[in-house]
Motif scaffolding. Structure first.
Motif, PDB file in Angstrom:
ATOM      1  N   ILE A  90       0.870  -1.185   0.000  1.00 37.38           N
ATOM      2  CA  ILE A  90       0.000   0.000   0.000  1.00 37.38           C
ATOM      3  C   ILE A  90       0.904   1.232   0.000  1.00 37.38           C
ATOM      4  CG2 ILE A  90      -1.788   1.272   1.246  1.00 37.38           C
ATOM      5  CD1 ILE A  90      -2.670  -1.400   2.460  1.00 37.38           C
ATOM      6  N   TYR A  91       0.655   2.124  -0.932  1.00 35.73           N
ATOM      7  CA  TYR A  91       1.539   3.271  -1.102  1.00 35.73           C
ATOM      8  C   TYR A  91       0.950   4.531  -0.476  1.00 35.73           C
ATOM      9  CZ  TYR A  91       4.471   0.526  -4.180  1.00 35.73           C
ATOM     10  OH  TYR A  91       5.335  -0.415  -4.669  1.00 35.73           O
ATOM     11  N   TYR A  92       1.840   5.276   0.148  1.00 33.03           N
ATOM     12  CA  TYR A  92       1.453   6.542   0.771  1.00 33.03           C
ATOM     13  C   TYR A  92       2.388   7.641   0.293  1.00 33.03           C
ATOM     14  CZ  TYR A  92      -1.263   3.674   4.017  1.00 33.03           C
ATOM     15  OH  TYR A  92      -2.151   2.787   4.554  1.00 33.03           O
ATOM     16  N   GLU A  93       1.826   8.846   0.235  1.00 30.32           N
ATOM     17  CA  GLU A  93       2.645  10.014  -0.043  1.00 30.32           C
ATOM     18  C   GLU A  93       2.531  10.980   1.130  1.00 30.32           C
ATOM     19  OE1 GLU A  93       1.299  12.953  -2.878  1.00 30.32           O
ATOM     20  OE2 GLU A  93       3.337  13.090  -3.671  1.00 30.32           O
ATOM     21  N   ALA A  94       3.652  11.566   1.544  1.00 31.60           N
ATOM     22  CA  ALA A  94       3.614  12.580   2.612  1.00 31.60           C
ATOM     23  C   ALA A  94       3.044  13.870   2.042  1.00 31.60           C
ATOM     24  CB  ALA A  94       5.016  12.811   3.157  1.00 31.60           C
ATOM     25  N   GLN A  95       2.089  14.452   2.752  1.00 28.58           N
ATOM     26  CA  GLN A  95       1.521  15.736   2.367  1.00 28.58           C
ATOM     27  C   GLN A  95       1.355  16.591   3.613  1.00 28.58           C
ATOM     28  OE1 GLN A  95      -2.087  15.411   0.063  1.00 28.58           O
ATOM     29  NE2 GLN A  95      -1.224  13.921  -1.368  1.00 28.58           N
TER      30      GLN A  95
END
Lengths: 255, 123
Positions: B105-110
């Motif tokens: 599962i991929y996450y991006e920091a925002q």
């Protein structure tokens, strides 16, 4: 009863088109205006704030969260905020051209173009990026104008002591929120406490902030360079989450 | 007799003129009233109370950085029903060119307000 028709759809009754006049006590209005004028005249200033806000969960139970911050304002177009709570340590920079938010714990920052004045920048930050410096309503160039825009009632409640300082307690009502403000008595009428109750939300969550250490700004803390962000070593640039953006691959995936 | 008729006509004319003047004045007042109403409507958009209410709304809707691994639907994206926002990543996530791969599962920091969050994305 006399009425006038405008086209097929719009009919306005002259006698029912009564415009509601806000019921603002003259003394309360005068004290608020004095505070506003005082803040407007302070071209460079700083203050500390300690606040709490209530979060309402799906079961309408309230949880109170706290924060503290230090705010530096240099009119017309510079702002620096250090904000902390139990788990967050952040800094906000606005230098007249860009907003930057640094998450110190994660050592990540986000940058965006910003409007050229502090007023426009505050609106933009709130609307686009959910950024809200504590007590932001009070650092606009004309706080009175913004505070009173939707006020329907206002009164001087009385004198109270806040953190050892004599103040006038004012209470205002509007359609969506009720808000109170405590303004220091004497020659420096700065706000000492600001409370907002969001009365149309279940459980009526409350936001309250105490202000201390109001200072006219001088010295190195107000040098222009202090409002310009410089990335810390090994920090990582990330995007802002925008209101309305869907976090899907199309707008968040790294190229 | 003729003089009396002339006087009556003059009186009726005066009454009619008065009536139309009142009507004209009423319409002017109506336009002014509508102008004020419209101005108030514009003020509503950026009024401080509106702004503060929105702030409390947001705090009502979103948790603010508990950093305890709390998971919630992405607040800014009702449409993306499957996406999630984490305030901290689970262990064993690999940084792959800016995206965090957490067991597929991929996450991006925002940056959400002043809080770093990790938004689930599709790779």
């Amino acid at each position: 009863m006399l009425s006038v028709s405008y086209g097929k759809t719009e009919t306005l009754n002259l006698f029912s088109a009564k415009i509601q006049t806000p019921k603002i006590d003259k003394q309360a209005d005068k004290i608020l205006k004095q505070m506003s004028d005082h803040l407007t005249a302070m071209q460079q200033f700083s203050y500390k704030s300690q606040g709490s806000y209530e979060v309402v969960d799906k079961d309408k139970k309230k949880e109170q969260l706290t924060y503290s911050s230090e705010v530096f304002v240099k009119r017309p177009n510079k702002l620096r905020v250090n904000a902390k709570n139990n788990n967050r340590d952040a800094a906000v920079y606005y230098d007249g051209k860009q907003f930057t938010v640094l998450g110190k714990n994660a050592n990540m920052y986000a940058v965006a173009e910003a409007p050229p004045t502090l007023d426009a920048a505050l609106d933009s930050a709130r609307d686009r990026f959910q950024m809200d410096p504590p007590g932001a309503d009070l650092i606009y160039s004309n706080p009175y104008k913004g505070l009173m825009e939707e006020a329907t009632q206002g009164q001087l409640v009385g004198e109270e002591v806040i953190n050892g300082k004599a103040s006038n307690h004012l209470a205002f009502k509007s359609k969506e929120v009720d808000w109170d403000i405590w303004i220091q008595k004497g020659s420096s009428p700065v706000p000492l406490r600001y409370k907002i109750i969001s009365k149309n939300i279940p459980a009526r969550p409350e936001f309250i902030v105490n202000f201390t250490d109001w200072k006219q700004g001088t010295g190195p803390d107000f040098a222009d360079q202090q409002f310009v962000f410089s990335p810390p070593a090994n920090s990582k640039k990330i995007p802002f989450m925008r209101l309305g953006d869907a976090p899907t691959a199309s707008n968040t995936k790294k190229k | 007799m003729k003089k009396t008729t002339t006087n009556r006509i003059k009186k009726i004319s005066a009454l009619l003129a008065t009536f139309f003047l009142i009507l004209l004045f009423s319409e002017e007042m109506l336009v002014i009233a509508q102008g004020i109403r419209n101005q108030q409507a514009r003020m509503d958009v950026r009024g401080t109370s509106r702004r503060t209410a929105r702030r409390v709304d947001r705090r009502h809707d979103y948790m603010e950085g508990n950093n305890t691994g709390y998971v919630e639907p992405a607040p800014a994206a009702a449409a993306a029903a499957t996406a999630a926002v984490l305030y901290s990543l689970p262990g064993n996530c690999a940084d792959e060119n800016g995206l965090y791969n957490c067991n597929g599962i991929y996450y991006e920091a925002q940056m959400e307000g002043t809080t770093v969050v990790y938004v689930q994305v599709q790779r």
